[in-house]
Design an enzyme around this catalytic site. Sequence first.
Site, PDB file in Angstrom:
ATOM      1  N   ARG A   1      -0.662  48.833  58.916  1.00  0.00           N
ATOM      2  CA  ARG A   1       0.396  47.966  58.381  1.00  0.00           C
ATOM      3  C   ARG A   1       0.092  46.486  58.622  1.00  0.00           C
ATOM      4  O   ARG A   1       0.105  45.682  57.695  1.00  0.00           O
ATOM      5  CB  ARG A   1       1.744  48.313  59.029  1.00  0.00           C
ATOM      6  CG  ARG A   1       2.189  49.717  58.729  1.00  0.00           C
ATOM      7  CD  ARG A   1       3.513  50.025  59.392  1.00  0.00           C
ATOM      8  NE  ARG A   1       3.718  51.463  59.448  1.00  0.00           N
ATOM      9  CZ  ARG A   1       4.859  52.080  59.175  1.00  0.00           C
ATOM     10  NH1 ARG A   1       5.927  51.394  58.852  1.00  0.00           N
ATOM     11  NH2 ARG A   1       4.947  53.387  59.244  1.00  0.00           N
TER      12      ARG A   1
ATOM     13  N   ASP B   1      -4.174  63.969  57.241  1.00  0.00           N
ATOM     14  CA  ASP B   1      -4.274  63.359  55.903  1.00  0.00           C
ATOM     15  C   ASP B   1      -5.202  62.156  55.711  1.00  0.00           C
ATOM     16  O   ASP B   1      -6.225  62.240  55.030  1.00  0.00           O
ATOM     17  CB  ASP B   1      -2.870  63.022  55.364  1.00  0.00           C
ATOM     18  CG  ASP B   1      -1.979  62.253  56.343  1.00  0.00           C
ATOM     19  OD1 ASP B   1      -2.506  61.753  57.340  1.00  0.00           O
ATOM     20  OD2 ASP B   1      -0.776  62.144  56.071  1.00  0.00           O
TER      21      ASP B   1
END
Length: 490
Positions: free
Chosen positions: A124, A248
């Site tokens: 982020r 993932d």
Amino acid sequence: MRTVFCFGLLALALGTVGLDFANAAVAQPGGPATAQSRRDAVRETTRRAWQAYVNYAEGYDELQPLTGSGINNFGGVVVTAIDSLDTLWMMDLKREFKQAVDMVRGVNFQRVSGDMSFFETGIRVLGGLLSAYELSGESVLLTKATEIGNILIKAFDTPTGLPVARVNARGPVADSVNVVLAEIGSNQLEFAKLSEFTGNATYQEKSVRVFDILSRVRTREAGLIPVHLNAQTGQLNGDYITFGALGDSYYEYLLKYAILTGQRDGLAGRMYTTAINSMKLSLVVNSSSRPDRYFLAARSNGNLEPTMQHLTCFAPGMLSLGSQFLGNNDDFVVAQRLMQSCIAFYRESQTGLGPEAVRFDYGDSASALDTDSLDLSQSASLARNGYVVSSPSYILRPETIESLMYLYRTTGDTIHQAIEKHTRTNLAYSSIKDVNSNNDKDNHRNDMPSFFLAETLKYLYLLFSDSKFYPLNEYVFNTEAHPFRIQKRM
Ligand SMILES: *[C@@H]1O[C@H](CO)[C@@H](O)[C@H](O)[C@H]1NC(C)=O
Ligand SMILES: *[C@@H]1O[C@H](CO)[C@@H](O)[C@H](O)[C@H]1NC(C)=O
């Protein structure tokens, strides 16, 4: 585990148009919005979400939208402002972008009290700053990226070179040596970019070593790495493998690192191919009550776990992107199958939004699904759809929309480019003899069927046009793509 707690603004913005987009992708007739108005609507959603953050949560990491308050989930580094920078820039929200840059100017990463997640802060904060710097050239963004990068890079100070899970301004947090695959394997793009912009190769080297280390791990299924590891010893904990939470984005980064660096045959690209081949063999299965529906499952102790998370719906996009980059059509077939299921999760809910997780029925293994515990409507859903919702929340996640974007872009656009590249002649365009030939010169046929102009080019054009242009609720196309205006009811 890209975003187990993802409330990114982009997700927020796109979430509200999810159903609309899903419908568009399967060409539903009736009341389609124009592409321009869709873009405008998304932009307005973004502006509105941003304004609320500024009004109610400036200086905090995230907005609590019901109470109108701010909360620090990431150490108080104005995460929403940083995560929003490139979105605001791309949508040409200039005033808002400047507001966000001003907020970033005030951040002091050295003063953060408490520990920061290496992974979340990397994707982020470091990622957001670097991307916005590259788009805008605002130098303060690189300054701040380097500051946080110099803190995060300390996570790699372990005997193995695998990063720990948490850091603070003083260094790695000693008791955070139990790490997860997605966290240690999803920082290579960011550190490669930081090296590129600063000219300091150390960041990239330390980060990419993770791939080297993981390439030597022996696993039951080649390339599929159990999600729990110890960064101190390098040992694996358990053998749970998944493309959902915890696994993932490791696989995503193998591919995207290969793409970023333009290395099809480099280590990351080869690891990606190995992993996806194993995935197709051992994790992609269809439902026994709806054999046409495919799911991307997980495995534990070798046993299939018939669950699929919303997070896993990033996989069709990854497979589609990978199939284009690596020239592997088989992966695109799997991408389409999984995409259909992810769209179904949205279309088959009351709200039109997809649930956090589903369980499906697979084989006749008793462990697969405890059918006795299902109520009537769940049993009906299982028979009709091939799955039951096991976690009904929708937390503004992006993955299904993300995948739709990739499938859309990697199909239409590349076909047109390939037509230009391989069928173009001095005069016009020709049929070609062999789609697997790499000799364009001798591959042309002396014909250009009329359906090339009537259909092929028209459908391509429609694909890239506003959906108000010859809308499907006004026109029906004959089998040679000639549009007939739909007749008014008598
Ligand atoms: C490059 O970055 C590393 C990690 O922050 C640092 O230790 C090193 O001093 C830097 N090298 C140069 C030449 O600035
Ligand atoms: C579902 O999977 C089974 C077993 O792998 C396979 O034989 C069958 O063809 C699949 N069904 C469809 C509709 O693809």
